[in-house]
Scaffold this active site. Structure first.
Site, PDB file in Angstrom:
ATOM      1  N   HIS A  62       0.847  -1.195   0.000  1.00  0.00           N
ATOM      2  CA  HIS A  62       0.000   0.000   0.000  1.00  0.00           C
ATOM      3  C   HIS A  62       0.880   1.242   0.000  1.00  0.00           C
ATOM      4  O   HIS A  62       2.106   1.142   0.070  1.00  0.00           O
ATOM      5  CB  HIS A  62      -0.986  -0.017   1.177  1.00  0.00           C
ATOM      6  CG  HIS A  62      -0.359   0.155   2.526  1.00  0.00           C
ATOM      7  ND1 HIS A  62       0.591  -0.718   3.020  1.00  0.00           N
ATOM      8  CD2 HIS A  62      -0.550   1.091   3.495  1.00  0.00           C
ATOM      9  CE1 HIS A  62       0.940  -0.321   4.229  1.00  0.00           C
ATOM     10  NE2 HIS A  62       0.273   0.778   4.537  1.00  0.00           N
ATOM     11  N   HIS A  64       1.280   3.974   2.017  1.00  0.00           N
ATOM     12  CA  HIS A  64       1.776   4.752   3.153  1.00  0.00           C
ATOM     13  C   HIS A  64       3.297   4.863   3.041  1.00  0.00           C
ATOM     14  O   HIS A  64       3.967   3.912   2.599  1.00  0.00           O
ATOM     15  CB  HIS A  64       1.373   4.092   4.482  1.00  0.00           C
ATOM     16  CG  HIS A  64       0.000   4.476   4.931  1.00  0.00           C
ATOM     17  ND1 HIS A  64      -0.811   3.656   5.678  1.00  0.00           N
ATOM     18  CD2 HIS A  64      -0.708   5.622   4.728  1.00  0.00           C
ATOM     19  CE1 HIS A  64      -1.953   4.269   5.926  1.00  0.00           C
ATOM     20  NE2 HIS A  64      -1.924   5.462   5.349  1.00  0.00           N
ATOM     21  N   ASP A  66       5.785   4.695   4.980  1.00  0.00           N
ATOM     22  CA  ASP A  66       6.686   3.716   5.608  1.00  0.00           C
ATOM     23  C   ASP A  66       6.743   2.393   4.846  1.00  0.00           C
ATOM     24  O   ASP A  66       7.360   1.435   5.316  1.00  0.00           O
ATOM     25  CB  ASP A  66       6.302   3.495   7.081  1.00  0.00           C
ATOM     26  CG  ASP A  66       4.875   3.010   7.265  1.00  0.00           C
ATOM     27  OD1 ASP A  66       3.984   3.475   6.525  1.00  0.00           O
ATOM     28  OD2 ASP A  66       4.636   2.169   8.151  1.00  0.00           O
ATOM     29  N   HIS A  67       6.105   2.352   3.678  1.00  0.00           N
ATOM     30  CA  HIS A  67       6.192   1.156   2.835  1.00  0.00           C
ATOM     31  C   HIS A  67       6.736   1.470   1.441  1.00  0.00           C
ATOM     32  O   HIS A  67       7.008   0.555   0.668  1.00  0.00           O
ATOM     33  CB  HIS A  67       4.820   0.478   2.729  1.00  0.00           C
ATOM     34  CG  HIS A  67       4.342  -0.049   4.039  1.00  0.00           C
ATOM     35  ND1 HIS A  67       4.360  -1.395   4.364  1.00  0.00           N
ATOM     36  CD2 HIS A  67       3.876   0.598   5.145  1.00  0.00           C
ATOM     37  CE1 HIS A  67       3.922  -1.552   5.611  1.00  0.00           C
ATOM     38  NE2 HIS A  67       3.619  -0.360   6.092  1.00  0.00           N
ATOM     39  N   HIS A 142      -7.340  -1.534   5.703  1.00  0.00           N
ATOM     40  CA  HIS A 142      -6.506  -0.525   6.358  1.00  0.00           C
ATOM     41  C   HIS A 142      -7.086   0.851   6.016  1.00  0.00           C
ATOM     42  O   HIS A 142      -8.117   0.938   5.334  1.00  0.00           O
ATOM     43  CB  HIS A 142      -5.075  -0.701   5.816  1.00  0.00           C
ATOM     44  CG  HIS A 142      -4.011   0.067   6.527  1.00  0.00           C
ATOM     45  ND1 HIS A 142      -3.949   0.180   7.887  1.00  0.00           N
ATOM     46  CD2 HIS A 142      -2.919   0.735   6.052  1.00  0.00           C
ATOM     47  CE1 HIS A 142      -2.886   0.904   8.209  1.00  0.00           C
ATOM     48  NE2 HIS A 142      -2.255   1.252   7.116  1.00  0.00           N
ATOM     49  N   ASP A 212      -0.323  -4.140   7.694  1.00  0.00           N
ATOM     50  CA  ASP A 212      -1.185  -2.977   7.791  1.00  0.00           C
ATOM     51  C   ASP A 212      -2.638  -3.343   7.528  1.00  0.00           C
ATOM     52  O   ASP A 212      -3.234  -2.992   6.510  1.00  0.00           O
ATOM     53  CB  ASP A 212      -0.703  -1.871   6.846  1.00  0.00           C
ATOM     54  CG  ASP A 212       0.573  -1.239   7.383  1.00  0.00           C
ATOM     55  OD1 ASP A 212       1.451  -2.006   7.824  1.00  0.00           O
ATOM     56  OD2 ASP A 212       0.694  -0.002   7.396  1.00  0.00           O
ATOM     57  N   HIS A 270       6.248  -5.268  12.165  1.00  0.00           N
ATOM     58  CA  HIS A 270       5.612  -3.952  12.060  1.00  0.00           C
ATOM     59  C   HIS A 270       5.308  -3.403  13.450  1.00  0.00           C
ATOM     60  O   HIS A 270       4.231  -2.872  13.736  1.00  0.00           O
ATOM     61  CB  HIS A 270       4.330  -4.036  11.212  1.00  0.00           C
ATOM     62  CG  HIS A 270       3.864  -2.716  10.658  1.00  0.00           C
ATOM     63  ND1 HIS A 270       2.929  -1.941  11.300  1.00  0.00           N
ATOM     64  CD2 HIS A 270       4.202  -2.034   9.547  1.00  0.00           C
ATOM     65  CE1 HIS A 270       2.708  -0.849  10.584  1.00  0.00           C
ATOM     66  NE2 HIS A 270       3.475  -0.888   9.518  1.00  0.00           N
TER      67      HIS A 270
HETATM   68 ZN   LIG Z   1      -0.081   1.719   6.555  1.00  0.00          ZN
END
Ligand SMILES: [Zn+2]
Length: 303
Positions: A62, A64, A66-67, A142, A212, A270
């Site tokens: 996804h 976000h 942090d990915h 999410h 997530d 995570h």
């Molecule tokens: Zn996320």
């Protein structure tokens, strides 16, 4: 055949001094597949000696930060390293727009082709296959559209017994037929059953990556009995409310999902940076699902 998972990042949104945000490599038969690409992924790839040049497929769960915030640096490094080979990225469709905006604003062009494969499916979809494995995506839940990935080996051929090859002086053509399940007719016209000529093919191994997401009570419709399930465990039970609000899972809920999907082993990760040590999270998961391990950066797991 090699089937390994290398953890490059096991923290949630905030990197810590010991944990980077999410990225993993699935290594199958010397071929690396990258899952998510957080900040710092390049350095982790280097530290873990994952060959950049062999990386042809990247799977993004996804969008976000942090990915994905490591992706632009990685694509740029490929350029600097003179990459010519095409790169495949499997991701929610908006990633293409984000990546093109970054390149355009900076007047950058890549010297190699990037093929975007948009993930949009509402169910389980085959998104990649080669001779040995298949990769499926499936939706999770999410605050942004998010996908899990299932890496599974294809059904394997039977193994032919070595003594059989010598005894009957088999030709290549005969070996191929026997491996495919045919019986053998010997020089006297007698039928030798296939089961006497072969040994059982090895177990089909699989890995499911789920990050997530809220814990999904129907996740077992997408996979069961995987050798290893990675499930996010951002929070401890005492922070369950916060977990729900932010569309994440607790360690205990991750363990319940491992039970639901009859997974053989659970890997949690995570972790929120609020927990200085994650013993508590691991303890809460182990209570529900004993065969649980906690991800650490650099960890290598054999399937
Ligand atoms: Zn996320």
């Amino acid at each position: 055949m090699q089937f390994q998972i290398r953890i490059l990042g096991s923290s949630s949104a905030l990197p810590t001094s010991t944990r980077m945000p999410t990225a993993q490599v699935v290594l199958y038969n010397e071929t690396p597949f990258l899952i998510d690409c957080a900040e710092g992924t390049q350095m982790q790839l280097r530290k873990c000696s994952v060959p950049f040049g062999k990386l042809q497929n990247i799977f993004i769960s996804h969008l976000h930060g942090d990915h994905i915030y490591g992706l632009f640096g990685l694509l740029s490094s490929f350029n600097l390293l003179g990459r010519k080979q095409e790169l495949n990225i499997y991701a929610p469709p908006k990633l293409k727009e984000i990546y093109e905006t970054v390149l355009n604003l900076n007047n950058d062009t890549l010297k190699y082709k990037v093929n975007f494969h948009p993930l949009m499916g509402e169910g389980k979809e085959l998104i990649f296959e080669n001779k040995n494995i298949e990769v499926y995506s499936f939706p999770l839940k999410h605050s942004k559209p998010v996908f899990g990935f299932l890496f599974t080996e294809k059904p394997k051929q039977k193994n032919i017994r070595k003594d059989v090859i010598e005894r009957y002086e088999l030709t290549i053509a005969e070996i191929i037929k026997i491996k495919a399940g045919e019986d053998l007719i010997d020089e006297f016209g007698e039928i030798i059953q296939n089961s006497e000529l072969t040994t059982k093919p090895g177990e089909i191994r699989s890995y499911a990556f789920c990050t997530d997401t809220l814990p999904l009570k129907d996740l077992n419709k997408y996979f069961t009995k995987v050798n290893l399930l990675y499930h996010e465990a951002t929070f401890a039970t005492e922070d369950e409310e916060l977990s729900k609000e932010t569309f994440h899972s607790t360690a205990k809920q991750a363990a319940e999902i491992a039970k639901l999907t009859e997974s053989k082993k659970l890997l949690i990760g995570h972790f929120s940076s609020r927990y200085k040590v994650i013993d508590k999270l691991l303890g809460e998961a182990v209570e529900v699902f004993p065969d649980t391990i906690a991800a650490d950066d650099g960890m290598l797991i054999d399937l």
